[in-house]
Every structure is written in structure tokens, then in C-alpha cells.
Design a protein around this motif. Sequence first.
Motif, PDB file in Angstrom:
ATOM      1  N   ASP A  94       3.203   8.120  44.718  1.00  0.00           N
ATOM      2  CA  ASP A  94       1.919   8.153  44.010  1.00  0.00           C
ATOM      3  C   ASP A  94       1.175   9.381  44.528  1.00  0.00           C
ATOM      4  O   ASP A  94       0.924   9.494  45.728  1.00  0.00           O
ATOM      5  CB  ASP A  94       1.172   6.845  44.343  1.00  0.00           C
ATOM      6  N   HIS A 156      -4.161   2.825  49.416  1.00  0.00           N
ATOM      7  CA  HIS A 156      -3.573   1.488  49.309  1.00  0.00           C
ATOM      8  C   HIS A 156      -2.149   1.455  49.817  1.00  0.00           C
ATOM      9  O   HIS A 156      -1.485   2.494  49.888  1.00  0.00           O
ATOM     10  CB  HIS A 156      -3.594   1.048  47.841  1.00  0.00           C
ATOM     11  N   ALA A 186      -0.509   5.107  50.204  1.00  0.00           N
ATOM     12  CA  ALA A 186      -1.088   6.288  49.564  1.00  0.00           C
ATOM     13  C   ALA A 186      -2.505   6.457  50.104  1.00  0.00           C
ATOM     14  O   ALA A 186      -3.251   5.482  50.225  1.00  0.00           O
ATOM     15  CB  ALA A 186      -1.118   6.106  48.055  1.00  0.00           C
ATOM     16  N   GLU A 188      -5.965   8.539  49.238  1.00  0.00           N
ATOM     17  CA  GLU A 188      -6.520   9.284  48.101  1.00  0.00           C
ATOM     18  C   GLU A 188      -8.036   9.435  48.152  1.00  0.00           C
ATOM     19  O   GLU A 188      -8.773   8.677  47.545  1.00  0.00           O
ATOM     20  CB  GLU A 188      -6.082   8.673  46.766  1.00  0.00           C
ATOM     21  N   GLU A 280      -4.243  13.233  46.541  1.00  0.00           N
ATOM     22  CA  GLU A 280      -3.497  12.040  46.975  1.00  0.00           C
ATOM     23  C   GLU A 280      -2.066  12.375  47.354  1.00  0.00           C
ATOM     24  O   GLU A 280      -1.399  13.163  46.687  1.00  0.00           O
ATOM     25  CB  GLU A 280      -3.476  10.991  45.843  1.00  0.00           C
TER      26      GLU A 280
HETATM   27 MN    MN Z   1      -2.959   5.642  44.424  1.00  0.00          MN
END
Ligand code: MN
Length: 297
Positions: A94, A156, A186, A188, A280
Motif C-alpha cells: 500500500d 495501519h 503502512a 501514511e 505512504e
Molecule cells: Mn494505507
Amino acid sequence: MDRQEIENYKKAGDIAKKTREYIREITKPGILLVELAKKIENKITELGGSIAFPVNLSIDDIAAHYHPTLEDNTKASGLLKIDFGVHIDGFIADTAMTIDLTEDKRHKELIEASEEALKNALKIIEKNPTLNEIGREIQETIEKKEFSPIINLSGHSLAQHTIHAGITIPNYSNGNQNKLNSGAYAIEPFATSGEGKIYEGPSGNIFSIVNLKNTRNSTARKLLEYAYGKYKTLPFSLREMQEKFGNFAKLALRELEQAGIVHNYPQLIEKSHKPVSQAEHTFIKTSEEIIITTKQD
Ligand code: MN
Ligand code: MN
């Protein structure tokens, strides 16, 4: 985490890295968002990845969760956040970037704020910080540049076929003293010249199946079967369903939403309508090491 799992996370990350480069090449002011979305998703597939969620193409004060419909005439402009996900057998990479498409490049510093916050957060990860320390690092980096972090958006944990797997990585100092176990995460940061909070706006044309059950409408049923077969509970776009099922897709999805079968993701919009930047990356933490899977070294 077993070896196969680590390999899949790395493979998804390698495809995400190549896709990031491709996005930098093709994202020019004036390209239709719908063209950009198709190109990015085709690239991911060409490289052997599966799409973990519809690419988010969010402009200016829209922080996240916008995906164009098939008939959308919106062109790339302003401050464009491109957030996309790749998965290999459900193991997700991600990652997001922000591109300044203004002529005078007026958002340069705002972009640097979220990028530096991400860089600094990833730097301290090696020291096994608490969630509060990660959030504090992000907040301080952004505030030093005289912007605000968006406090109700966060990083997350990730799990197989799951984008938000339960753990939240804050973008501000929130007092949480927990540390990260091994797993995939991840980070971000979002930075803004506004208030630093988002609200839920109109539909962003992104959906996911939340309660798989029967429906009497035959188009809706076909759409549901297709979406579940391809995405299970991962998000999918109205645009793809329009390509596949034509004009009925919109109506079918509305019906599925009303029946509580699918969830419709709202656009996330900055409260004071000021521009938002985002950066991210995904990393995996094993018992031996930390690997940032989506970052080119
Ligand atoms: Mn994300
Ligand atoms: Mn993302």
C-alpha cells in the motif's frame, strides 16, 4: 511470518515500486483521471500483481477515497494524491505519493512535509518505538514546516486480504504506548495548511462487500458474483463495474448498498477545504529485520 508470506509482500512491493515510477512518468496536468486510473491499474496487472483497492486519485482538499466514474470528466490538476495497492495472494503493498500539477508549483513545501514525516517515521522504526513516538515524529516534522497533520487519518496494520487489520499508526502524538509486533504495516502521513481534520463527503465511487447474501435483482446478483469472485472483501470501483455491466452498474450498486450487502466509501475531505498532501509506504517487520517493501533504495 513465514518465508512464503515475506516473499509475497516483497513481490507486491517490487511491483508497487515500478508502478510508482510509471505514475511519475504519465501523470501530467490535463490527463483525465479515468484514463490515469485505467493506466495505473493496467500496469499493476501487466507486472503480475493484483489490485488491492481502486487507485485513489484525490485532488486538493479531498484527502482520499476518490475514484472517477466511467463518465467522469475530471482532469488531473492541483495537488493530486495517488494512492494505490498491489497484492500477491492477498499480501498487500500500500503506497501513495502526491504530485503538484500547478504551474507555479505552489505546493512544493506541503508535499515535502508529508514526505519528510514519512521518512523520519520510517527512520525511527528501527528503534522499536511506541505508537505515540511514531505519531509524535510525524506531527513534529509536519508542524516544523508550519503545516498540520490530519489527525483523524492514520496508518495501519495489513493482513492477508485485509487492508486495515486492526492496528492504527497515528499521525500525531496520541499517547499510545504500544509497540509494533512482527507483521505488515503502512505509515501514511497527511499534511495540510488547513485545520487538520477530515469529514466524510459524497460517495467516492469505491465499494466493498460487507455482507454476502442473496439479492433478487439479477444484474445486482451478477455484479455481486463477479465482484466477490475477483475481490472477495477487498474494495472495487464503480468504474470497473460500469465497464463490465454498463449503465446498470450504478443502480445495481445502489441496490446492494441499500440491502446492506456493500459498503460505499465516502470521499474524505479536509474540513477547512485547504489542500492536503500524503505520502505512504508499506514495511514488514520480521523477527530479524524491517523491510520497507514499497520504497526504492
Ligand atoms: Mn494505507
Ligand atoms: Mn494507501
